[in-house]
Design an enzyme around this catalytic site. Structure first.
Site, mmCIF file in Angstrom:
data_model
loop_
_atom_site.group_PDB
_atom_site.id
_atom_site.type_symbol
_atom_site.label_atom_id
_atom_site.label_comp_id
_atom_site.label_asym_id
_atom_site.label_seq_id
_atom_site.Cartn_x
_atom_site.Cartn_y
_atom_site.Cartn_z
ATOM 1 C CG ASN A 1 -0.297 -0.414 3.068
ATOM 2 O OD1 ASN A 1 0.754 0.598 2.303
ATOM 3 N ND2 ASN A 1 -0.996 -0.707 3.270
ATOM 4 C CB CYS B 1 -5.349 -1.441 -5.672
ATOM 5 S SG CYS B 1 -6.381 0.280 -5.555
#
Length: 760
Positions: free
Chosen positions: A344, A406
Site C-alpha cells: 500500500n 486494489c
C-alpha cells in the site's frame, strides 16, 4: 526587508480600519495585474499603488522601509542574505560561498565566482529542517521532491530563522487556489494559455481503440458525476449492462468506482478497472456479479476471465473487518481470481524515504549503499509492479479479459493498467500516446495527484510516490527495450518534476471533476503545451517505430536497476560529462540539418542546370541564324589578346538573356521556379544560414553567458552558427533559408537578431 515584520504591521493597520470600509481587503488580493491609476494617485517607490490600499499603509511603508525592493532576474526579492555557504556532501571541505535570494516563488543561490545559479521552486520543497548552530553559522537543510538535498549555512541565526519561517509559509499553500499555476506567466509568449488543453479527448481516445462497438457502449449516467464523482463523465461499459446493474454495482464498490473499460485490445480482450467490493465477510450483490459476467461475455475468445487484486491477500482479508474486502469466488462464475501483492501507499512512502537516506550517506561504501538500498525494498516494489503489469499484459495478449482493482482503484490500479497498455500497444510508447495514457488512466480515472504529491497542506499519510513508481517502471522498460520508445529519459524527468511543481494546471486536483470546478483550462497553462515547444529535447535517437507490437519485461533480479538519473541526478562526480542519449540526439539533429541543406542545394543545382540549358539553346539558335547570313568566315588569328577582345565584343552585342552576360550571371537568379527570379544575394544567405560544422560538446564547460554546464543542464547547438548554448540563451526557433523543409529549428539570440536585421 523584514517580511514578517511587514506582514504583522500591515495586519495591525488593517484591523484599525473601519469594518465597513471598502479598503478592508486582504493583502493577498493585491494583484500585480491591477491597472495603473491615473496621474496624481499615490505611488510607492515610483510604482503605482492599487486604489484600495490606504494612504496610512503607504506612508508607513515609506517610513519603515526606505529602500526600494530588490529584484533578481525579474523576481521581487523578499529576503537577500550574503556570505551564505552551500554545502555539497561530496565537497564538504570547500563549500561554495554566494548570495541567497528568497522570492515569492523560488529560493535562488548565486555563486559570484562561477556565475552558477541554483534555483529551488518553493513547490518542489518536501521538507525544511533547521539544524543546530555551528561555528560557521546556522545550517538550513532543504530536501526537495526532485531529490535535491542541499544545506545552506547562513551566518546569522536571525536571518536563518527569517528564511526558515518564510519558507514554511510559502512551500505548501493552505488553499489549492494559492498554487503557483494560478499566478505563473511564461517569460516569453511562446504559446497561448489554451495550448495543450485540447490535445486529449477521452471519446477520441476510445475511438482510437474502436470503441463504442457491438459489445461496448458509452454510458451517459455519469454526465454530472452522479454515478461516481471520481470517474470521468464518459465511461464505457458492456452493452448488456442495464441501468440497475450500473447503479447497484456502483453502490457495492468502494467510492462508487464500478467496473469500467480502460483498454480494448485488437483481439477483443479488455482491461477494466474498479475498486474493491464492499463485501465484508458475507455480503454479495447480484447486479455486480451480473456486471462482471457481462464484461466476460464481451470477449468470445475464452469462457473465463481474470479478476486481479493487486494487494497482498492478507491486506485484502484485513479489509473485510471494515466492511470491504474482495470478491467471493463462490458467487462469481467463470472467473479466476489472483492476488499479486503490491504493497500500500504507506509502505511505498517509507520505502522511498529509506532510498533517500541511502543516497544521502556522507561517506558511502559499496556495502553500506547496497545494504541500505536492499533494506529499503524499493527495487522489490518496482519489480512487483512490473510483475503484476506483465501478468495482465500476457493475459490480454493471449485473448483473456482482465478486471483490475486494489482498494479504491486509483493508485496501484492506475499503475498496472497503464503499464500493461504500455507493454501491449506501441502507440502508448510514443510521446503523444504516453501523454494520452496519463490523461486517460491517471487524470480522467481519478488518481489523487494533489494528495499523493502534497500540493497543499494535507494529511502527510496521504502523500506517496505512486506516480514516481510508474515513471520508474517505464524507465525500467526503456532500459531493456530502448528502441521501442519514442521518448527519452529527459522526458520522464520533466514529467516527474512538473507533476510536483504545480507550474502548470495539468496535474492539479484529485479527479476530473476537481479540474472542471477549478476551471484550470481557463486559468492556467497546460504542461502538454509547454512540452510541445520542446519536443526535440525528448526524442530518443534509437527509436524504431516498426518494433514488435508487444514488449515483455525481463523480471530477472539482475535486470531491475536503480535509477541513478532520477534519485541521484543532482550529485556531482557520478554522472558522465555528456549523457550518451544527448550525444546521439545531437548527432541525429546535425545529420538532419545537413540532409535538409543538401536537399535544398540539390534543388537549386537542378534549377541552375535547367536555366543554363534553356539559355544555351537560345544562344545556339541565335548563332545558327547568324552563321547562315555570313558569306565567309575569316581565318582565326593566333593571338590571345585579339581573340579575347573579339569574344568580349560579341558577348556585349549578344541577346539580353545570354547566360554569360555579367548583369545576369548570378546563381541566385536561377531559382527553383524558372519563371521567377530571386534577388542576387539570396543564395549566399541560404548557404551561410546553415552551420556545416557544429562545435564538439566535449570541451565546452560554460555557455557564452558564463552559465556553467553540469550533469543535468542540457547543451544545445544553434543550427545557424553551430555554437553551444544553455537553454536560457537558445530560446528562439526560426526557419532557416538554407533548409528545404522550412521547419522551425533552434537558434541563439545573436543569430536571431542577425536574421531579423537581414529580413526585409
Amino acid at each position: 526587508m523584514d517580511f514578517t515584520r511587514f506582514m504583522n504591521k500591515f495586519n495591525e493597520i488593517e484591523r484599525q480600519l473601519s469594518p465597513t470600509s471598502a479598503l478592508r481587503l486582504s493583502f493577498d488580493n493585491i494583484s500585480p495585474e491591477t491597472e495603473e491609476p491615473p496621474d496624481g494617485n499615490k505611488r510607492l517607490w515610483g510604482v503605482p499603488v492599487p486604489p484600495f490600499v490606504s494612504d496610512k499603509v503607504v506612508s508607513w511603508i515609506e517610513e519603515e522601509f526606505n529602500e526600494a525592493p530588490v529584484f533578481y532576474n525579474g523576481n521581487c526579492v523578499l529576503k537577500k542574505v550574503e556570505s551564505v555557504r552551500m554545502i555539497d556532501r561530496y565537497n564538504t571541505k570547500n563549500p561554495t560561498v554566494g548570495t541567497l535570494y528568497l522570492t515569492a516563488t523560488h529560493l535562488i543561490f548565486v555563486e559570484p565566482e562561477s556565475n552558477k545559479e541554483t534555483w529551488i521552486l518553493h513547490m518542489h520543497v518536501a521538507s525544511i529542517e533547521k539544524l543546530p548552530l555551528s561555528t560557521t553559522g546556522s545550517p538550513l537543510l532543504i530536501r526537495c521532491k526532485t531529490f535535491l538535498s542541499v544545506t545552506f549555512v547562513i551566518p546569522k541565526d536571525s536571518e536563518c530563522h527569517d528564511v526558515y519561517t518564510s519558507l514554511l509559509k510559502l512551500f505548501q499553500p493552505v488553499s489549492i487556489n494559492k498554487l503557483y499555476c494560478f499566478n505563473y506567466q511564461p517569460a516569453k509568449d511562446d504559446y497561448p494559455k489554451s495550448a495543450g488543453w485540447d490535445f486529449f479527448n477521452l471519446e477520441a481516445e476510445f475511438k482510437h481503440l474502436l470503441v463504442p462497438n457491438d459489445n461496448w457502449t458509452l454510458c451517459s449516467m455519469n454526465e454530472k458525476y452522479e454515478l461516481c464523482d471520481t470517474y470521468p463523465r464518459q465511461i464505457y461499459v458492456p452493452k448488456e449492462a442495464t441501468t440497475l446493474m450500473l447503479i447497484s454495482s456502483s453502490r457495492f464498490r468502494s467510492k462508487g468506482r464500478l467496473p469500467a473499460l480502460t483498454y480494448l485490445h485488437n483481439n477483443k480482450a479488455s482491461i477494466c478497472r474498479c475498486s474493491q467490493p464492499l463485501s465484508g465477510f458475507s455480503a454479495r450483490c447480484l447486479e455486480d456479479e451480473q456486471m462482471l459476467e457481462a464484461i466476460r461475455k464481451t470477449n468470445t475468445n475464452t469462457d473465463y476471465m481474470y479478476v486481479v487484486d493487486t494487494r497482498p491477500r492478507i491486506n485484502a482479508m484485513a479489509n473485510r473487518a471494515a466492511g470491504k474486502g474482495y470478491e467471493n469466488e463462490a458467487f462469481y462464475e467463470n472467473i479466476k481470481f489472483h492476488f499479486l501483492g503490491i504493497e500500500n501507499i504507506h509502505v511505498q512512502r517509507a520505502s522511498l524515504q529509506k532510498v533517500l537516506e541511502a543516497c544521502e550517506q556522507k561517506s558511502p561504501t559499496m556495502s553500506a549503499f547496497l545494504n541500505a538500498l536492499e533494506s529499503s525494498g524499493w527495487l522489490k516494489h518496482i519489480r512487483s509492479i512490473l510483475d503484476t503489469s506483465s501478468f495482465i499484459a500476457n493475459a490480454v495478449d493471449k485473448g483473456v479479459s482482465v478486471v483490475v482493482h486494489c482498494s479504491d482503484g486509483w493508485d496501484r490500479t492506475a499503475q498496472v493498467c497503464s503499464l500493461a497498455q504500455l507493454m501491449l500497444n506501441p502507440y502508448y510508447r510514443t510521446i503523444k500516446g504516453f501523454q494520452a495514457l496519463i490523461e486517460k488512466d491517471w487524470l480522467a480515472f481519478g488518481h489523487k495527484f494533489s494528495e499523493r504529491c502534497g500540493h497543499i497542506q494535507t494529511d502527510a499519510k496521504e502523500v506517496s510516490p505512486i506516480f514516481t513508481q510508474f515513471l520508474d517502471c517505464t524507465w525500467q522498460l526503456m532500459s531493456q527495450r530502448s528502441e521501442a520508445f519514442e521518448f527519452n529519459e529527459r522526458f520522464l524527468l520533466i514529467l516527474h518534476d512538473h507533476v510536483h511543481s504545480c507550474q502548470f494546471g495539468t496535474f492539479v486536483g484529485n479527479c476530473e471533476k476537481d479540474r472542471l470546478d477549478l476551471k484550470l483550462s481557463e486559468r492556467t497553462f497546460s504542461l502538454w503545451g509547454f512540452m510541445a515547444n520542446h519536443l526535440n529535447e525528448y526524442i530518443n535517437p534509437l527509436y524504431r517505430p516498426n518494433v514488435d507490437e508487444a514488449i515483455k519485461a525481463n523480471l530477472a533480479p539482475q535486470c531491475i536497476k536503480f535509477w541513478r538519473g532520477m534519485y541521484c541526478r543532482f550529485e556531482s562526480g557520478i554522472h558522465p560529462r555528456e549523457p550518451l542519449g544527448d550525444l546521439l540526439l545531437d548527432s541525429k539533429e546535425h545529420t538532419n540539418s545537413l540532409e535538409d541543406h543538401v536537399q535544398h542545394l540539390t534543388k537549386r543545382i537542378a534549377s541552375f542546370k535547367s536555366y543554363i540549358s534553356k539559355s544555351a539553346k537560345k544562344l545556339q539558335d541565335a548563332t545558327n541564324t547568324k552563321v547562315t547570313k555570313e558569306v565567309a568566315v575569316p581565318n582565326e588569328i593566333n593571338d590571345n589578346k585579339y581573340n579575347y577582345d573579339k569574344k568580349l565584343s560579341e558577348l556585349s552585342a549578344a541577346d539580353d538573356d545570354h547566360p554569360l552576360k555579367a548583369n545576369n550571371m548570378s546563381f541566385a537568379n536561377l531559382s527553383l521556379n524558372a519563371e521567377q527570379t530571386s534577388p542576387p544575394q539570396d543564395l549566399p544567405d541560404e548557404i551561410s544560414s546553415v552551420a556545416i560544422d557544429w562545435k564538439p560538446m566535449r570541451n565546452v564547460t560554460a555557455c557564452s553567458c558564463s552559465t556553467p554546464f553540469d550533469q543535468f543542464s542540457k547543451k544545445t547547438h544553434c543550427w545557424r552558427c553551430g555554437d553551444i548554448f544553455c537553454e536560457r540563451c537558445i530560446d528562439k526557433n526560426v526557419s532557416l533559408p538554407g533548409h528545404d523543409s522550412g521547419k522551425l529549428v533552434p537558434v541563439c539570440r545573436g543569430c536571431f537578431r542577425q536574421m531579423q536585421k537581414s529580413s526585409p
